[in-house]
Design a protein around this motif. Structure first.
Motif, mmCIF file in Angstrom:
data_model
loop_
_atom_site.group_PDB
_atom_site.id
_atom_site.type_symbol
_atom_site.label_atom_id
_atom_site.label_comp_id
_atom_site.label_asym_id
_atom_site.label_seq_id
_atom_site.Cartn_x
_atom_site.Cartn_y
_atom_site.Cartn_z
ATOM 1 N N GLY A 51 3.263 -25.213 -27.424
ATOM 2 C CA GLY A 51 3.991 -25.131 -26.150
ATOM 3 C C GLY A 51 4.191 -23.715 -25.650
ATOM 4 N N GLN A 52 3.511 -22.724 -26.275
ATOM 5 C CA GLN A 52 3.621 -21.336 -25.821
ATOM 6 C C GLN A 52 2.535 -21.087 -24.763
ATOM 7 N N LEU A 53 2.835 -21.540 -23.572
ATOM 8 C CA LEU A 53 1.800 -21.650 -22.538
ATOM 9 C C LEU A 53 1.284 -20.308 -22.047
ATOM 10 N N ALA A 54 2.170 -19.366 -21.777
ATOM 11 C CA ALA A 54 1.736 -18.081 -21.230
ATOM 12 C C ALA A 54 0.801 -17.357 -22.200
ATOM 13 N N ASP A 55 1.161 -17.383 -23.498
ATOM 14 C CA ASP A 55 0.316 -16.723 -24.508
ATOM 15 C C ASP A 55 -1.022 -17.450 -24.661
ATOM 16 N N ALA A 56 -0.964 -18.784 -24.617
ATOM 17 C CA ALA A 56 -2.201 -19.566 -24.714
ATOM 18 C C ALA A 56 -3.121 -19.239 -23.548
ATOM 19 N N LEU A 57 -2.542 -19.133 -22.364
ATOM 20 C CA LEU A 57 -3.334 -18.856 -21.159
ATOM 21 C C LEU A 57 -4.061 -17.520 -21.278
ATOM 22 N N SER A 58 -3.387 -16.516 -21.826
ATOM 23 C CA SER A 58 -4.019 -15.197 -21.995
ATOM 24 C C SER A 58 -5.266 -15.290 -22.868
ATOM 25 N N HIS A 59 -5.180 -16.067 -23.945
ATOM 26 C CA HIS A 59 -6.341 -16.208 -24.835
ATOM 27 C C HIS A 59 -7.480 -16.964 -24.155
ATOM 28 N N PHE A 60 -7.139 -17.992 -23.364
ATOM 29 C CA PHE A 60 -8.211 -18.746 -22.682
ATOM 30 C C PHE A 60 -8.826 -17.933 -21.544
ATOM 31 N N HIS A 61 -8.028 -17.056 -20.916
ATOM 32 C CA HIS A 61 -8.604 -16.118 -19.935
ATOM 33 C C HIS A 61 -9.659 -15.250 -20.617
ATOM 34 N N ALA A 62 -9.286 -14.732 -21.791
ATOM 35 C CA ALA A 62 -10.195 -13.854 -22.540
ATOM 36 C C ALA A 62 -11.449 -14.607 -22.969
ATOM 37 N N ALA A 63 -11.299 -15.873 -23.365
ATOM 38 C CA ALA A 63 -12.446 -16.677 -23.786
ATOM 39 C C ALA A 63 -13.403 -16.917 -22.620
ATOM 40 N N VAL A 64 -12.837 -17.210 -21.431
ATOM 41 C CA VAL A 64 -13.671 -17.431 -20.239
ATOM 42 C C VAL A 64 -14.406 -16.155 -19.863
ATOM 43 N N GLY A 66 -15.182 -13.745 -21.880
ATOM 44 C CA GLY A 66 -16.172 -13.442 -22.920
ATOM 45 C C GLY A 66 -17.392 -14.350 -22.868
ATOM 46 N N ASP A 67 -17.214 -15.569 -22.383
ATOM 47 C CA ASP A 67 -18.336 -16.520 -22.322
ATOM 48 C C ASP A 67 -18.169 -17.410 -21.085
ATOM 49 N N PRO A 68 -18.641 -16.966 -19.902
ATOM 50 C CA PRO A 68 -18.444 -17.702 -18.646
ATOM 51 C C PRO A 68 -19.086 -19.089 -18.625
ATOM 52 N N LYS A 69 -19.897 -19.409 -19.629
ATOM 53 C CA LYS A 69 -20.523 -20.733 -19.664
ATOM 54 C C LYS A 69 -19.922 -21.635 -20.743
ATOM 55 N N ASN A 70 -18.777 -21.228 -21.249
ATOM 56 C CA ASN A 70 -18.105 -22.002 -22.289
ATOM 57 C C ASN A 70 -17.211 -23.050 -21.610
ATOM 58 N N ARG A 96 -15.556 -26.602 -12.765
ATOM 59 C CA ARG A 96 -16.521 -25.766 -13.494
ATOM 60 C C ARG A 96 -16.944 -26.461 -14.792
ATOM 61 N N VAL A 97 -15.995 -27.134 -15.454
ATOM 62 C CA VAL A 97 -16.312 -27.889 -16.676
ATOM 63 C C VAL A 97 -17.377 -28.945 -16.369
ATOM 64 N N ILE A 98 -17.142 -29.700 -15.279
ATOM 65 C CA ILE A 98 -18.060 -30.790 -14.922
ATOM 66 C C ILE A 98 -19.417 -30.237 -14.501
ATOM 67 N N GLU A 99 -19.410 -29.064 -13.876
ATOM 68 C CA GLU A 99 -20.671 -28.416 -13.479
ATOM 69 C C GLU A 99 -21.471 -28.019 -14.708
ATOM 70 N N LEU A 100 -20.775 -27.476 -15.715
ATOM 71 C CA LEU A 100 -21.446 -27.028 -16.933
ATOM 72 C C LEU A 100 -21.826 -28.200 -17.840
ATOM 73 N N LYS A 101 -21.010 -29.279 -17.812
ATOM 74 C CA LYS A 101 -21.282 -30.428 -18.687
ATOM 75 C C LYS A 101 -20.982 -31.712 -17.920
ATOM 76 N N PRO A 102 -21.931 -32.185 -17.132
ATOM 77 C CA PRO A 102 -21.720 -33.347 -16.263
ATOM 78 C C PRO A 102 -21.322 -34.626 -17.011
ATOM 79 N N ASP A 103 -21.650 -34.737 -18.299
ATOM 80 C CA ASP A 103 -21.317 -35.958 -19.034
ATOM 81 C C ASP A 103 -19.940 -35.892 -19.706
ATOM 82 N N PHE A 104 -19.159 -34.869 -19.372
ATOM 83 C CA PHE A 104 -17.809 -34.728 -19.928
ATOM 84 C C PHE A 104 -16.894 -35.665 -19.116
#
Length: 503
Positions: A51-64, A66-70, A96-104
Protein backbone atom coordinates in the motif's frame (compact mmCIF):
# COMPACT_ATOMS: atom_id res chain seq x y z
CA UNK A 1 -24.64 6.09 -4.71
CA UNK A 2 -21.04 4.84 -5.18
CA UNK A 3 -18.42 7.51 -4.39
CA UNK A 4 -15.17 7.99 -6.27
CA UNK A 5 -13.21 7.33 -3.05
CA UNK A 6 -15.08 4.06 -2.56
CA UNK A 7 -14.10 2.90 -6.05
CA UNK A 8 -10.44 3.73 -5.40
CA UNK A 9 -10.56 1.84 -2.10
CA UNK A 10 -11.96 -1.27 -3.82
CA UNK A 11 -9.20 -1.10 -6.42
CA UNK A 12 -6.53 -0.85 -3.72
CA UNK A 13 -8.02 -3.77 -1.79
CA UNK A 14 -8.08 -5.87 -4.97
CA UNK A 15 -4.46 -5.16 -5.97
CA UNK A 16 -2.72 -8.13 -4.25
CA UNK A 17 -5.13 -10.60 -5.91
CA UNK A 18 -4.67 -8.96 -9.32
CA UNK A 19 -0.88 -9.22 -9.02
CA UNK A 20 -1.05 -12.90 -8.09
CA UNK A 21 -3.37 -13.60 -11.02
CA UNK A 22 -1.17 -11.75 -13.51
CA UNK A 23 1.98 -13.43 -12.23
CA UNK A 24 0.31 -16.86 -12.56
CA UNK A 25 -1.16 -16.14 -16.02
CA UNK A 26 2.04 -14.75 -17.45
CA UNK A 27 4.58 -16.71 -15.46
CA UNK A 28 7.86 -17.01 -17.23
CA UNK A 29 7.48 -13.83 -19.25
CA UNK A 30 10.69 -11.85 -18.86
CA UNK A 31 9.92 -8.17 -18.19
CA UNK A 32 12.93 -6.60 -19.85
CA UNK A 33 16.54 -7.70 -20.08
CA UNK A 34 18.05 -5.03 -17.84
CA UNK A 35 18.68 -6.31 -14.32
CA UNK A 36 18.00 -2.85 -12.85
CA UNK A 37 14.54 -2.88 -14.49
CA UNK A 38 13.85 -6.24 -12.83
CA UNK A 39 14.92 -4.75 -9.49
CA UNK A 40 12.58 -1.78 -9.91
CA UNK A 41 9.74 -4.12 -10.87
CA UNK A 42 10.29 -6.33 -7.84
CA UNK A 43 10.57 -3.38 -5.42
CA UNK A 44 7.55 -1.69 -6.98
CA UNK A 45 5.51 -4.88 -6.67
CA UNK A 46 6.34 -5.24 -2.94
CA UNK A 47 5.60 -1.60 -2.19
CA UNK A 48 2.34 -1.77 -4.12
CA UNK A 49 1.19 -4.84 -2.21
CA UNK A 50 2.08 -3.01 1.04
CA UNK A 51 0.00 0.00 0.00
CA UNK A 52 3.02 2.34 -0.28
CA UNK A 53 1.75 3.82 -3.51
CA UNK A 54 4.00 6.84 -4.03
CA UNK A 55 7.18 4.77 -3.55
CA UNK A 56 5.83 1.99 -5.78
CA UNK A 57 5.03 4.53 -8.49
CA UNK A 58 8.62 5.84 -8.47
CA UNK A 59 9.97 2.34 -9.12
CA UNK A 60 7.49 1.68 -11.95
CA UNK A 61 8.39 5.05 -13.51
CA UNK A 62 12.02 3.93 -13.47
CA UNK A 63 11.11 0.53 -14.95
CA UNK A 64 9.17 2.16 -17.82
CA UNK A 65 12.03 4.56 -18.50
CA UNK A 66 14.53 1.66 -18.43
CA UNK A 67 12.48 -0.54 -20.77
CA UNK A 68 9.75 1.34 -22.76
CA UNK A 69 8.51 -1.95 -24.21
CA UNK A 70 7.97 -3.67 -20.88
CA UNK A 71 4.17 -4.08 -20.87
CA UNK A 72 4.12 -5.34 -17.25
CA UNK A 73 5.81 -2.12 -16.09
CA UNK A 74 3.05 -0.11 -17.75
CA UNK A 75 0.41 -2.42 -16.30
CA UNK A 76 1.76 -2.19 -12.77
CA UNK A 77 2.06 1.59 -13.05
CA UNK A 78 -1.56 1.78 -14.27
CA UNK A 79 -2.60 -0.27 -11.23
CA UNK A 80 -0.90 2.25 -8.92
CA UNK A 81 -2.52 5.17 -10.71
CA UNK A 82 -5.94 3.55 -10.24
CA UNK A 83 -5.28 2.92 -6.57
CA UNK A 84 -4.34 6.62 -6.22
CA UNK A 85 -7.59 7.66 -7.92
CA UNK A 86 -5.75 8.91 -11.02
CA UNK A 87 -7.85 7.18 -13.64
CA UNK A 88 -6.86 9.65 -16.37
CA UNK A 89 -3.20 8.72 -15.89
CA UNK A 90 -3.97 4.99 -15.79
CA UNK A 91 -5.83 4.94 -19.10
CA UNK A 92 -2.87 5.65 -21.46
CA UNK A 93 -0.77 3.07 -19.60
CA UNK A 94 -3.46 0.40 -20.08
CA UNK A 95 -3.71 1.35 -23.76
CA UNK A 96 0.09 0.98 -24.09
CA UNK A 97 -0.12 -2.47 -22.44
CA UNK A 98 -2.74 -3.59 -24.98
CA UNK A 99 -0.67 -2.13 -27.83
CA UNK A 100 2.40 -4.07 -26.71
CA UNK A 101 0.47 -7.27 -25.87
CA UNK A 102 -2.92 -7.43 -27.61
CA UNK A 103 -3.79 -10.80 -26.03
CA UNK A 104 -3.53 -9.40 -22.48
CA UNK A 105 -7.29 -9.80 -21.91
CA UNK A 106 -7.21 -8.82 -18.24
CA UNK A 107 -5.67 -5.43 -19.12
CA UNK A 108 -8.30 -4.94 -21.84
CA UNK A 109 -11.05 -5.86 -19.39
CA UNK A 110 -9.68 -3.32 -16.91
CA UNK A 111 -9.54 -0.64 -19.59
CA UNK A 112 -13.13 -1.42 -20.53
CA UNK A 113 -14.20 -1.06 -16.89
CA UNK A 114 -12.33 2.23 -16.65
CA UNK A 115 -13.92 3.57 -19.82
CA UNK A 116 -17.33 2.50 -18.51
CA UNK A 117 -16.75 4.42 -15.27
CA UNK A 118 -15.80 7.47 -17.34
CA UNK A 119 -19.01 7.17 -19.36
CA UNK A 120 -17.18 6.41 -22.60
CA UNK A 121 -19.68 3.69 -23.41
CA UNK A 122 -18.88 2.94 -27.09
CA UNK A 123 -15.19 2.44 -26.34
CA UNK A 124 -15.99 0.33 -23.28
CA UNK A 125 -18.32 -1.94 -25.28
CA UNK A 126 -15.59 -2.40 -27.91
CA UNK A 127 -13.17 -3.63 -25.24
CA UNK A 128 -15.71 -6.00 -23.67
CA UNK A 129 -16.55 -7.51 -27.08
CA UNK A 130 -12.86 -8.04 -27.89
CA UNK A 131 -12.35 -9.76 -24.53
CA UNK A 132 -15.19 -12.16 -25.37
CA UNK A 133 -13.54 -12.97 -28.74
CA UNK A 134 -10.02 -13.51 -27.34
CA UNK A 135 -10.30 -16.87 -25.60
CA UNK A 136 -10.75 -15.40 -22.11
CA UNK A 137 -10.74 -17.31 -18.86
CA UNK A 138 -14.11 -18.27 -17.43
CA UNK A 139 -13.95 -15.45 -14.90
CA UNK A 140 -12.93 -12.88 -17.53
CA UNK A 141 -15.69 -14.02 -19.87
CA UNK A 142 -18.32 -13.76 -17.14
CA UNK A 143 -17.23 -10.26 -16.13
CA UNK A 144 -16.96 -9.01 -19.73
CA UNK A 145 -20.47 -10.29 -20.53
CA UNK A 146 -21.89 -8.72 -17.38
CA UNK A 147 -20.25 -5.38 -18.10
CA UNK A 148 -21.37 -5.45 -21.73
CA UNK A 149 -24.98 -5.97 -20.61
CA UNK A 150 -24.64 -3.17 -18.10
CA UNK A 151 -23.17 -0.86 -20.74
CA UNK A 152 -26.15 -1.55 -23.04
CA UNK A 153 -28.54 -0.65 -20.20
CA UNK A 154 -26.61 2.56 -19.51
CA UNK A 155 -26.76 3.51 -23.21
CA UNK A 156 -30.54 3.20 -23.08
CA UNK A 157 -30.76 5.23 -19.84
CA UNK A 158 -28.54 7.98 -21.28
CA UNK A 159 -30.91 8.40 -24.22
CA UNK A 160 -33.90 8.53 -21.85
CA UNK A 161 -32.18 11.04 -19.53
CA UNK A 162 -31.43 13.36 -22.45
CA UNK A 163 -35.03 13.11 -23.60
CA UNK A 164 -36.37 13.89 -20.11
CA UNK A 165 -33.94 16.79 -19.74
CA UNK A 166 -34.89 18.28 -23.11
CA UNK A 167 -38.55 18.00 -22.10
CA UNK A 168 -37.68 19.93 -18.89
CA UNK A 169 -38.75 16.94 -16.79
CA UNK A 170 -35.84 17.49 -14.44
CA UNK A 171 -37.05 15.20 -11.65
CA UNK A 172 -37.22 12.20 -13.99
CA UNK A 173 -33.93 13.12 -15.67
CA UNK A 174 -32.19 13.38 -12.29
CA UNK A 175 -33.48 9.95 -11.24
CA UNK A 176 -32.25 8.41 -14.51
CA UNK A 177 -28.87 10.11 -14.12
CA UNK A 178 -28.64 8.74 -10.56
CA UNK A 179 -28.67 5.22 -11.99
CA UNK A 180 -26.16 6.13 -14.70
CA UNK A 181 -23.72 7.70 -12.23
CA UNK A 182 -23.89 4.67 -9.92
CA UNK A 183 -21.97 2.86 -12.65
CA UNK A 184 -20.31 5.75 -14.50
CA UNK A 185 -18.88 7.40 -11.38
CA UNK A 186 -16.32 9.42 -13.34
CA UNK A 187 -18.69 10.56 -16.10
CA UNK A 188 -18.35 14.34 -16.23
CA UNK A 189 -21.19 14.89 -18.73
CA UNK A 190 -23.75 13.02 -16.62
CA UNK A 191 -22.71 14.85 -13.46
CA UNK A 192 -22.94 18.25 -15.16
CA UNK A 193 -26.38 17.41 -16.55
CA UNK A 194 -27.58 16.20 -13.15
CA UNK A 195 -26.19 19.39 -11.56
CA UNK A 196 -28.30 21.41 -14.01
CA UNK A 197 -31.35 19.31 -13.05
CA UNK A 198 -30.71 20.06 -9.38
CA UNK A 199 -30.36 23.79 -10.14
CA UNK A 200 -33.70 23.77 -11.93
CA UNK A 201 -35.22 21.83 -8.99
CA UNK A 202 -33.79 24.32 -6.48
CA UNK A 203 -31.58 21.69 -4.78
CA UNK A 204 -28.43 23.79 -4.76
CA UNK A 205 -26.49 21.68 -2.27
CA UNK A 206 -26.72 18.64 -4.55
CA UNK A 207 -25.82 20.76 -7.59
CA UNK A 208 -22.70 22.02 -5.79
CA UNK A 209 -21.64 18.44 -4.98
CA UNK A 210 -21.88 17.35 -8.65
CA UNK A 211 -20.14 20.46 -9.98
CA UNK A 212 -17.27 20.07 -7.51
CA UNK A 213 -16.80 16.49 -8.73
CA UNK A 214 -16.98 17.66 -12.37
CA UNK A 215 -14.33 20.33 -11.73
CA UNK A 216 -11.92 17.63 -10.50
CA UNK A 217 -12.74 14.97 -13.10
CA UNK A 218 -12.23 17.21 -16.13
CA UNK A 219 -9.13 19.31 -16.75
CA UNK A 220 -9.64 23.05 -17.27
CA UNK A 221 -13.34 22.82 -16.39
CA UNK A 222 -13.88 26.58 -16.25
CA UNK A 223 -17.64 26.23 -16.73
CA UNK A 224 -17.99 24.12 -13.59
CA UNK A 225 -16.12 26.74 -11.53
CA UNK A 226 -18.24 29.53 -13.05
CA UNK A 227 -21.48 27.74 -12.18
CA UNK A 228 -20.23 26.98 -8.66
CA UNK A 229 -19.37 30.64 -8.18
CA UNK A 230 -22.77 31.86 -9.38
CA UNK A 231 -24.62 29.34 -7.18
CA UNK A 232 -22.68 30.39 -4.07
CA UNK A 233 -23.23 34.05 -4.98
CA UNK A 234 -26.98 33.62 -5.32
CA UNK A 235 -27.05 31.71 -2.01
CA UNK A 236 -25.44 34.71 -0.32
CA UNK A 237 -22.02 33.10 0.24
CA UNK A 238 -19.88 35.80 -1.36
CA UNK A 239 -16.59 34.42 0.02
CA UNK A 240 -17.05 30.93 -1.47
CA UNK A 241 -18.24 32.56 -4.71
CA UNK A 242 -15.01 34.55 -4.87
CA UNK A 243 -12.90 31.42 -4.25
CA UNK A 244 -14.57 29.48 -7.08
CA UNK A 245 -14.43 32.27 -9.66
CA UNK A 246 -10.73 32.73 -8.89
CA UNK A 247 -10.20 29.03 -9.72
CA UNK A 248 -11.86 29.68 -13.07
CA UNK A 249 -9.56 32.64 -13.78
CA UNK A 250 -6.48 30.60 -12.81
CA UNK A 251 -7.36 28.25 -15.67
CA UNK A 252 -8.29 31.03 -18.10
CA UNK A 253 -7.51 34.65 -17.12
CA UNK A 254 -9.41 35.88 -20.18
CA UNK A 255 -12.64 33.96 -19.46
CA UNK A 256 -15.28 36.65 -20.11
CA UNK A 257 -18.05 35.26 -17.88
CA UNK A 258 -15.72 34.56 -14.98
CA UNK A 259 -13.95 37.91 -15.21
CA UNK A 260 -17.20 39.88 -15.32
CA UNK A 261 -18.59 37.89 -12.38
CA UNK A 262 -15.30 38.24 -10.50
CA UNK A 263 -15.49 42.05 -10.62
CA UNK A 264 -19.04 42.00 -9.24
CA UNK A 265 -18.27 39.55 -6.41
CA UNK A 266 -15.02 41.29 -5.50
CA UNK A 267 -16.78 44.68 -5.22
CA UNK A 268 -19.53 43.25 -3.01
CA UNK A 269 -17.06 41.27 -0.89
CA UNK A 270 -14.93 44.37 -0.31
CA UNK A 271 -17.96 46.44 0.73
CA UNK A 272 -19.08 43.80 3.23
CA UNK A 273 -15.57 43.42 4.69
CA UNK A 274 -15.25 47.20 5.05
CA UNK A 275 -18.65 47.43 6.74
CA UNK A 276 -17.70 44.69 9.21
CA UNK A 277 -14.43 46.45 10.03
CA UNK A 278 -16.39 49.64 10.76
CA UNK A 279 -18.67 47.70 13.11
CA UNK A 280 -15.62 46.25 14.90
CA UNK A 281 -14.29 49.81 15.28
CA UNK A 282 -17.72 50.90 16.62
CA UNK A 283 -18.11 53.37 13.74
CA UNK A 284 -21.71 52.36 13.45
CA UNK A 285 -23.14 55.17 11.32
CA UNK A 286 -20.42 54.67 8.69
CA UNK A 287 -21.14 50.91 8.75
CA UNK A 288 -24.83 51.62 8.13
CA UNK A 289 -23.91 53.74 5.07
CA UNK A 290 -21.62 51.01 3.77
CA UNK A 291 -24.31 48.34 4.08
CA UNK A 292 -26.79 50.64 2.35
CA UNK A 293 -24.29 50.68 -0.54
CA UNK A 294 -24.23 46.85 -0.49
CA UNK A 295 -27.98 46.80 -1.14
CA UNK A 296 -27.47 49.04 -4.16
CA UNK A 297 -24.61 46.94 -5.56
CA UNK A 298 -26.87 43.99 -6.34
CA UNK A 299 -30.51 44.56 -5.35
CA UNK A 300 -31.57 41.48 -7.35
CA UNK A 301 -30.03 39.03 -4.86
CA UNK A 302 -32.34 38.94 -1.84
CA UNK A 303 -29.69 37.39 0.43
CA UNK A 304 -27.43 40.46 0.29
CA UNK A 305 -30.27 42.90 0.99
CA UNK A 306 -31.28 40.72 3.93
CA UNK A 307 -27.68 40.49 5.19
CA UNK A 308 -27.26 44.26 4.88
CA UNK A 309 -30.47 44.94 6.81
CA UNK A 310 -29.46 42.42 9.48
CA UNK A 311 -26.16 44.18 10.04
CA UNK A 312 -27.76 47.66 9.88
CA UNK A 313 -30.16 46.45 12.58
CA UNK A 314 -27.16 45.39 14.68
CA UNK A 315 -25.21 48.62 14.13
CA UNK A 316 -28.20 50.81 15.03
CA UNK A 317 -28.96 48.77 18.16
CA UNK A 318 -25.32 49.02 19.25
CA UNK A 319 -25.27 52.79 18.67
CA UNK A 320 -28.41 53.30 20.81
CA UNK A 321 -30.44 54.30 17.73
CA UNK A 322 -33.36 52.16 18.89
CA UNK A 323 -36.12 54.03 17.05
CA UNK A 324 -34.27 53.46 13.74
CA UNK A 325 -33.17 49.92 14.61
CA UNK A 326 -36.59 48.42 15.44
CA UNK A 327 -38.25 48.83 11.99
CA UNK A 328 -35.14 47.52 10.18
CA UNK A 329 -34.88 44.52 12.51
CA UNK A 330 -38.61 43.84 12.09
CA UNK A 331 -38.25 43.88 8.30
CA UNK A 332 -35.55 41.19 8.48
CA UNK A 333 -37.65 39.07 10.84
CA UNK A 334 -40.58 39.12 8.42
CA UNK A 335 -38.38 37.20 5.95
CA UNK A 336 -36.37 35.26 8.52
CA UNK A 337 -38.42 34.95 11.74
CA UNK A 338 -35.94 32.55 13.39
CA UNK A 339 -32.89 34.79 12.96
CA UNK A 340 -31.45 34.67 16.48
CA UNK A 341 -28.99 37.54 15.98
CA UNK A 342 -31.71 39.90 14.79
CA UNK A 343 -34.05 38.83 17.60
CA UNK A 344 -31.32 39.71 20.11
CA UNK A 345 -30.64 43.06 18.45
CA UNK A 346 -34.31 44.01 18.32
CA UNK A 347 -34.74 42.95 21.94
CA UNK A 348 -31.88 45.27 22.90
CA UNK A 349 -33.48 48.10 20.91
CA UNK A 350 -36.80 47.46 22.69
CA UNK A 351 -34.98 47.68 26.04
CA UNK A 352 -33.53 51.04 24.98
CA UNK A 353 -37.05 52.19 24.13
CA UNK A 354 -38.29 50.83 27.50
CA UNK A 355 -40.62 48.42 25.70
CA UNK A 356 -39.66 45.63 28.07
CA UNK A 357 -42.53 43.25 27.33
CA UNK A 358 -41.63 43.28 23.62
CA UNK A 359 -37.97 42.71 24.50
CA UNK A 360 -38.92 39.71 26.66
CA UNK A 361 -40.92 38.20 23.78
CA UNK A 362 -37.94 38.50 21.41
CA UNK A 363 -35.50 37.01 23.91
CA UNK A 364 -37.88 34.11 24.60
CA UNK A 365 -38.27 33.43 20.86
CA UNK A 366 -34.49 33.55 20.39
CA UNK A 367 -34.01 31.14 23.30
CA UNK A 368 -36.19 28.53 21.55
CA UNK A 369 -33.75 28.46 18.63
CA UNK A 370 -30.53 28.84 20.63
CA UNK A 371 -31.00 27.25 24.03
CA UNK A 372 -27.41 27.57 25.29
CA UNK A 373 -26.80 31.19 24.28
CA UNK A 374 -25.60 32.96 27.42
CA UNK A 375 -26.23 36.40 25.91
CA UNK A 376 -29.90 35.55 25.40
CA UNK A 377 -30.25 34.25 28.94
CA UNK A 378 -28.64 37.36 30.44
CA UNK A 379 -30.64 39.68 28.17
CA UNK A 380 -33.91 37.99 29.09
CA UNK A 381 -33.17 38.22 32.82
CA UNK A 382 -32.25 41.88 32.46
CA UNK A 383 -35.41 42.70 30.48
CA UNK A 384 -37.52 40.93 33.11
CA UNK A 385 -35.82 42.91 35.91
CA UNK A 386 -36.28 46.17 34.02
CA UNK A 387 -39.96 45.39 33.43
CA UNK A 388 -40.41 44.80 37.18
CA UNK A 389 -38.40 47.92 37.93
CA UNK A 390 -40.46 50.03 35.50
CA UNK A 391 -43.53 49.15 37.49
CA UNK A 392 -41.83 50.79 40.49
CA UNK A 393 -39.51 53.80 40.40
CA UNK A 394 -37.67 54.83 37.24
CA UNK A 395 -34.98 57.37 38.03
CA UNK A 396 -34.63 58.37 34.39
CA UNK A 397 -38.34 59.19 34.22
CA UNK A 398 -38.18 61.04 37.55
CA UNK A 399 -35.54 63.38 36.11
CA UNK A 400 -37.08 63.32 32.63
CA UNK A 401 -33.86 62.23 30.89
CA UNK A 402 -33.04 59.43 28.46
CA UNK A 403 -31.12 56.32 29.49
CA UNK A 404 -28.25 57.56 27.36
CA UNK A 405 -28.05 60.93 29.15
CA UNK A 406 -24.60 62.19 30.17
CA UNK A 407 -23.78 63.23 33.77
CA UNK A 408 -23.96 66.96 33.00
CA UNK A 409 -27.42 66.56 31.50
CA UNK A 410 -28.55 64.58 34.57
CA UNK A 411 -27.27 67.25 37.00
CA UNK A 412 -28.87 70.02 34.94
CA UNK A 413 -32.25 68.23 34.97
CA UNK A 414 -31.90 67.54 38.69
CA UNK A 415 -31.24 71.17 39.58
CA UNK A 416 -34.17 72.38 37.53
CA UNK A 417 -36.58 69.90 39.15
CA UNK A 418 -35.15 70.40 42.65
CA UNK A 419 -35.76 74.14 42.33
CA UNK A 420 -39.29 73.47 41.10
CA UNK A 421 -40.21 70.98 43.83
CA UNK A 422 -38.39 72.41 46.82
CA UNK A 423 -40.79 72.16 49.80
CA UNK A 424 -40.18 75.82 50.75
CA UNK A 425 -42.07 76.70 47.57
CA UNK A 426 -45.30 75.26 48.99
CA UNK A 427 -47.44 76.56 51.90
CA UNK A 428 -50.38 74.14 51.84
CA UNK A 429 -49.57 71.16 54.15
CA UNK A 430 -50.77 68.56 51.63
CA UNK A 431 -48.88 70.17 48.76
CA UNK A 432 -45.77 70.52 50.94
CA UNK A 433 -45.96 66.80 51.86
CA UNK A 434 -46.30 65.88 48.16
CA UNK A 435 -43.37 68.16 47.31
CA UNK A 436 -41.22 66.57 50.01
CA UNK A 437 -41.75 63.11 48.51
CA UNK A 438 -41.10 64.42 45.01
CA UNK A 439 -37.98 66.23 46.20
CA UNK A 440 -36.60 63.07 47.83
CA UNK A 441 -37.25 61.06 44.63
CA UNK A 442 -35.43 63.70 42.60
CA UNK A 443 -32.46 63.68 44.98
CA UNK A 444 -32.30 59.87 44.97
CA UNK A 445 -32.50 59.82 41.18
CA UNK A 446 -29.60 62.24 40.98
CA UNK A 447 -27.55 60.21 43.49
CA UNK A 448 -28.08 56.93 41.62
CA UNK A 449 -27.59 58.28 38.10
CA UNK A 450 -24.44 60.29 38.85
CA UNK A 451 -22.75 57.39 40.63
CA UNK A 452 -21.32 55.04 37.94
CA UNK A 453 -21.59 51.92 40.10
CA UNK A 454 -25.16 52.57 41.21
CA UNK A 455 -26.24 53.61 37.71
CA UNK A 456 -24.83 50.37 36.26
CA UNK A 457 -26.80 48.37 38.82
CA UNK A 458 -29.96 50.29 37.99
CA UNK A 459 -29.43 49.82 34.23
CA UNK A 460 -29.31 46.06 34.86
CA UNK A 461 -32.64 46.07 36.65
CA UNK A 462 -31.44 46.47 40.26
CA UNK A 463 -32.59 49.45 42.35
CA UNK A 464 -29.72 50.56 44.61
CA UNK A 465 -32.24 52.43 46.78
CA UNK A 466 -34.56 49.45 47.23
CA UNK A 467 -33.77 47.22 50.26
CA UNK A 468 -35.49 44.22 48.58
CA UNK A 469 -33.45 44.64 45.43
CA UNK A 470 -30.19 45.07 47.36
CA UNK A 471 -30.68 41.93 49.46
CA UNK A 472 -28.42 43.11 52.26
CA UNK A 473 -25.84 44.95 50.10
CA UNK A 474 -24.66 48.43 51.06
CA UNK A 475 -27.05 51.13 49.84
CA UNK A 476 -28.08 54.72 50.45
CA UNK A 477 -31.50 55.78 51.70
CA UNK A 478 -33.25 58.93 52.77
CA UNK A 479 -35.10 57.41 55.70
CA UNK A 480 -37.14 59.71 57.93
CA UNK A 481 -38.86 61.67 55.19
CA UNK A 482 -37.75 65.14 54.24
CA UNK A 483 -36.21 65.69 57.72
CA UNK A 484 -33.34 63.55 56.53
CA UNK A 485 -32.14 66.55 54.51
CA UNK A 486 -31.41 68.74 57.56
CA UNK A 487 -27.92 70.17 57.18
CA UNK A 488 -27.65 68.88 53.57
CA UNK A 489 -27.68 71.15 50.53
CA UNK A 490 -29.15 69.00 47.73
CA UNK A 491 -27.79 71.44 45.17
CA UNK A 492 -24.17 70.87 46.14
CA UNK A 493 -22.03 73.75 44.87
CA UNK A 494 -24.76 75.01 42.56
CA UNK A 495 -26.04 78.59 42.43
CA UNK A 496 -29.21 77.79 44.35
CA UNK A 497 -29.47 78.37 48.10
CA UNK A 498 -32.62 77.36 49.91
CA UNK A 499 -33.40 77.75 53.59
CA UNK A 500 -34.95 74.72 55.21
CA UNK A 501 -37.71 75.64 57.71
CA UNK A 502 -39.55 72.95 59.65
CA UNK A 503 -42.14 73.53 62.38
Amino acid sequence: MVSIDHVAHKILTYIPYVLVLIDMRYEGVKCGRDGSVDNHMEMGKKLLAAGQLADALSHFHAAVDGDPKNYMAYYRRATVFLAMGKSKSALPDLSRVIELKPDFTFARLQRGNLLLKQGRLDEAESDFKKVLKSNPSEKEEKEAQSQLTKSDEIQRLVAQAHSSFNSQDYVTAAAQLDTIIETCVWDVTSREMRAECFIQMGEMGKAISDLKAASKLKNDNTQAFYKLSTIYYNLGDHEMSLNEVRECLKLDPDHKQCYSHYKQVKKLNKQIQSAEELIQEQRYEEAVSKYEAVMKTDPKVHHYSLLAKERICHALAQSQEASRAIPVCSEVLQSDPENVNVLKDRAEAYVQEEQYEEAIKDYETAAKHSENDRQIKEGLERAQRLLKQSQKRDYYKILGVKRTAQKKEIIRAYRKLAQQWHPDNFQDPEEKKKAEKKFIDIAQAKEVLTDPEMRTKFDHGEDPMDPESQQGHHHHHFHGGFHGFQGFNPFGSGPFNFKFNFN
